[in-house]
Design an enzyme around this catalytic site. Structure first.
Site, mmCIF file in Angstrom:
data_model
loop_
_atom_site.group_PDB
_atom_site.id
_atom_site.type_symbol
_atom_site.label_atom_id
_atom_site.label_comp_id
_atom_site.label_asym_id
_atom_site.label_seq_id
_atom_site.Cartn_x
_atom_site.Cartn_y
_atom_site.Cartn_z
ATOM 1 N N CYS A 74 56.375 21.465 36.233
ATOM 2 C CA CYS A 74 57.184 22.593 35.319
ATOM 3 C C CYS A 74 57.621 21.093 34.385
ATOM 4 C CB CYS A 74 57.817 22.882 35.786
ATOM 5 S SG CYS A 74 59.191 23.362 35.194
ATOM 6 N N CYS A 176 54.221 23.626 28.509
ATOM 7 C CA CYS A 176 54.648 24.483 29.816
ATOM 8 C C CYS A 176 53.686 25.237 30.326
ATOM 9 C CB CYS A 176 55.542 25.228 28.802
ATOM 10 S SG CYS A 176 56.193 26.983 29.885
#
Ligand code: DGL
Length: 267
Positions: A74, A176
């Site tokens: 992440c 992302c």
């Protein structure tokens, strides 16, 4: 007997499965535990304290089960929490960073798409600052990660164009891990190559664990197994928002990925 190696992979939701895929394709002899904190996704619009708290809780969860390393799959959690968590835990914590370097080397106008929290981070500013000769636009795709979750888990429609800035770009960085699901579509939209940090993260993990990194990914992995991490679209996710933790094991060139859905978590 050879020691079993276990690695925890964490994301706010399903985005990190794209990193798990890279790790499982390039590394052998590792059992991967996956934890997606769907209950609290998206992280990208949360404040830093909350992201640090949630990420720390996830890492603790792996620590309790026993792990040789944790991958923060992440970009947002990495940008906010990786330095602090490295001080707190004794096992290595590998982060996922936007692949700005290969995009900058490709040259021209570079677009970096990331969550608002990543865009605001000092870490990303320092990373882009390393390429002063490259024209880099950093864009917060504020609701795209959530749209990806809703699309792939609940089957809601996703209008990609509404999330992307207009313009002509020579390279696009997916900052992302959720955006990686739309790699092909984003590349087509801008008619430009798209870069993400998944393979780099897998390479770093191999390095840290002193394991061989197989240069050519085993793309056959998982294709034959209906219960693996690549068939997410076909999985029946429960309609409530859940946390899940899964185990991914590579046996005879197939990835076995079991998802254990926890009890309905209180809000
Ligand atoms: N997948 C995460 C990232 O790489 C975060 C998405 C979100 O929860 O906002 O940044």
């Amino acid at each position: 007997m050879k020691k079993k190696i276990t690695v925890g992979i964490f994301d706010s939701g399903i985005g990190g499965l794209t990193v798990l895929k890279e790790c499982a394709e390039h590394l052998s002899g590792v059992t991967f535990l996956y934890y997606g904190d769907n209950l609290h996704a998206p992280y990208g619009s949360k404040n830093a304290e909350e992201i640090l708290y949630l990420t720390r809780e996830a890492v603790k969860r792996f620590a309790r089960r026993g792990t040789d390393a944790v991958v923060l799959a992440c970009n947002t959690a990495t940008a906010v929490a990786v330095d602090e968590l490295r001080r707190e835990f004794s096992f290595p914590i590998i982060g996922t960073e936007p692949a700005v370097k290969p995009a900058a080397e490709h040259g021209g106008n570079v677009l970096v798409l990331a969550t608002p929290r990543t865009v605001q981070s000092v870490r990303l500013r320092m990373l882009t600052g390393r390429f002063p000769d490259c024209h880099i636009r950093v864009y917060p795709a504020a609701h795209l990660a959530e749209a990806v979750e809703r699309h792939f888990i609940y089957g809601e429609p996703l209008y990609l164009k509404a999330h992307l800035p207009e313009g002509r770009y020579d390279a696009v960085v997916l900052g992302c891990t959720h955006f990686v699901y739309l790699k092909k579509e984003i590349s087509q939209y801008y008619s430009a190559p798209v870069f993400d940090g998944g393979e780099g993260t897998a390479k770093r993990l191999a390095n840290v664990l002193k394991l061989p990194f197989s240069g050519t990914a085993d793309h056959q992995l998982g294709e034959k197994n209906p219960n693996n991490c690549f068939t997410l679209k076909r999985r029946n996710f429960p309609q409530n928002r859940v946390k899940f933790i899964g185990k991914c094991r590579k046996i005879n060139k197939l990835i076995y990925f079991r998802t254990f859905v926890s009890e309905k978590t209180k809000k």
